[in-house]
Design an enzyme around this catalytic site. Sequence first.
Site, mmCIF file in Angstrom:
data_model
loop_
_atom_site.group_PDB
_atom_site.id
_atom_site.type_symbol
_atom_site.label_atom_id
_atom_site.label_comp_id
_atom_site.label_asym_id
_atom_site.label_seq_id
_atom_site.Cartn_x
_atom_site.Cartn_y
_atom_site.Cartn_z
ATOM 1 C CG ASP A 280 65.091 -10.075 19.319
ATOM 2 O OD1 ASP A 280 63.941 -9.850 19.755
ATOM 3 O OD2 ASP A 280 65.771 -9.193 18.755
ATOM 4 C CD1 TRP A 281 58.866 -11.999 16.761
ATOM 5 C CD2 TRP A 281 58.232 -10.957 18.627
ATOM 6 N NE1 TRP A 281 57.497 -11.957 16.767
ATOM 7 C CE2 TRP A 281 57.078 -11.325 17.897
ATOM 8 C CE3 TRP A 281 58.079 -10.277 19.829
ATOM 9 C CZ2 TRP A 281 55.784 -11.034 18.347
ATOM 10 C CZ3 TRP A 281 56.792 -9.989 20.274
ATOM 11 C CH2 TRP A 281 55.664 -10.367 19.547
#
Length: 753
Positions: A280-281
């Site tokens: 994820d980010w």
Amino acid sequence: MAVDREGMMRAKAFRIGARFFAATALVCAASLVRAETIDERVEALLGKMTLEEKAGQLNLVSLEPGFDPESVRRGEVGAVINFSNQHLASNIDSYARSSRLGIPLLVSLDIVHGYRTVLPLPIGMAASFDPGLVRRATAAAARESLAVGVNWSFAPMADVARDLRWGRVVEGLGEDPWLTGQLTAAQVEGFRDGGVASTLKHFAGYSAVNGGRDYDVTWVPPTELYDTYLPPFRAGIRAGADSVMTALTALNGLPTTADPHLMTQILRRELGFKGVLIADWEAVASLIKHGVAKDGADATRKAFAAGVDMDMTSGLFVKYLPDEVRAGRITQASLDESVRRVLRLKFGLGLFDKPLLDPASADGKLLTRETRAVAREAAQASFVLLKNQNDLLPINPAKVKRIALVGPFAESKWDQVGPHEGNGQVDDVISIRTGLAERAEKAGITLDFAPGCDRLCADPSDVPKAVEAAKAADLVIAVVGEGRDQSGEGSSRAYLGMRGAQQDLIRQVAATGKPLVMLVFGGRPVELHEAIDRAQAAMMIWIPGTEGGPAVAETLFGDVAPSGKMPLSWPRTVGQLPLTYDRRPGGRPHIDGARWTLGYTDETISPLFPFGYGLTYTHFAYGDPEVLTPKVGVGDRHEATLEVKTSVTNTGTRPGRTVAQLYLSQPVASRSRPLRLLKGAVPLSLAPGETGIARFRIPSRDLGFHEADGTLVVEAGNYRVFVGEDSDAVKGADFAVETGWRGAPGNIEARSR
């Protein structure tokens, strides 16, 4: 000279047939070649790549200030995010195609509930209990996305929502693992139908954050992980999910992005996932903040060793992987395997065989009549009728000549679009006010609009205007609830009340004595308190999207009937949270009014509205369930299923839709089990007086539970099923499992105990 026309026709038919079969053979042969040579094409391309280009394929970048498009031409980027229109997507992909190897980009975006045509949020679509509709709606969103060059969606969210304080409840599909799994699979299939790659997120246990606080730590016993949080991911993987995203959180003390047991043993070996695993980010860089990596190189090693294939926006893989391979700390073989997965995804999507997107080709493919029709249908199917005292709804034009429309969300298009809206535009939205005004005019009814306050409802000075409108009306419709900024990522809440003076607005318009319909707007249930008692009718409309206005109007006027069912338990107060229907009995089970039993001294433990609850404009009578397999066979016959049927009769005067729900109970087991577990849902649409039969087939494996190592156990003994309209169903029947069995972790097969 005689002409043999019949012979000529036969000869012509033969030539046409020969050409047809030859063409068919060529198509089939070409298909076989493509299927046989994807791996060969991957290997040929892999053999040409430098270490830096391989690392580039594992690097996802965002369109942010300072982004250098030449990095794409240099082969340092394999995927992008936030290039969210056809011009941006086409332009950046042109840089990739002009690189040394010309490898096209994965162009990603969070297509959570539509691209340009905005659908209801997933939690709203979950209320439909309709996988077919969810699949069609997702496919429509995917087709719009693909039209603008977005070929990779970071959805569906397979996290099971166990605490309504958590803001991302709105992105998920409810509190139940079985329903979430059914609808997760439907979304995966819908994305595939529309030509877009899907991503299951967030693996795993992300929704179990302490206190409902986004990004906080999660503590999930292994048995609970296998029983509650993993089943929707298993369903999505079986449906063909293309990628999986790690969670930003630490599970039981170890960040998921650096957890090899979770990512390699459970995800790949037990669940059988073969696609791309993306962090994820900035999750790779976050390993430093989590305190498990000392620097970027260390974070890269730990994430890659855990099984992560692609780094999102940290920039660490592209920076450190080549040197880590040269130093022997990461093997060339493991790097190549990750690159293979990314390239297979690109070849599988046909990106190498498609021409560069022409931005003009998107014209006419967005906001089409067909897509808006699906959005309206999805919105209507999401509405949950909570209360309808004395059949106030649907609106009767013979009795109602003037409507007062009040509330801060009746004319708030920005809120109606909702969070994670793709490229949805406020100007595309048909507001609830507009939808009701058009439908009321058609019925010969006057609509007066006096909101009473703005969307923050901090200033109650306009409430008297709403009260005056209510006094002059035959019916009051109040649109109240939660704004879009109060739901979604980073929007966890400690309080779930309606913001500002909304309760006072309801109190004052109800005091006029005029019939009141309350429409609850938002991404999750809110505390209703006295408002639910003051309204004669109430309906949850969620965040309904582009077509929300007409969908609400047509439902209130009875052009369609509400049929949604609550995918969450609706609490009376935030102090009850977490609150789910599938609780365990405890050693002192709850008894109303008894102090020394499970419960509170100042509130009941029951929800305001139970999971699965939802009314419509007619009524249904359920017969006693009949177990067709009273002694379920397992062991060597592990494919055996539990079969149950029950009759359902529409006892009202209107046609309607209900969802027959089957819940499982195992009263005595080696472990204390949930009081009830949803295991089947059958929709039935019935005319007045019509009786239908709901039939359930429950695989024997769904009767069991998991041990800490993932072993699935189905125990011999007595079980009970309940069938009805919600999780409080009272009609039940017993059956027995004759022979218990155990299945190895991740194995759907079984062996006798």
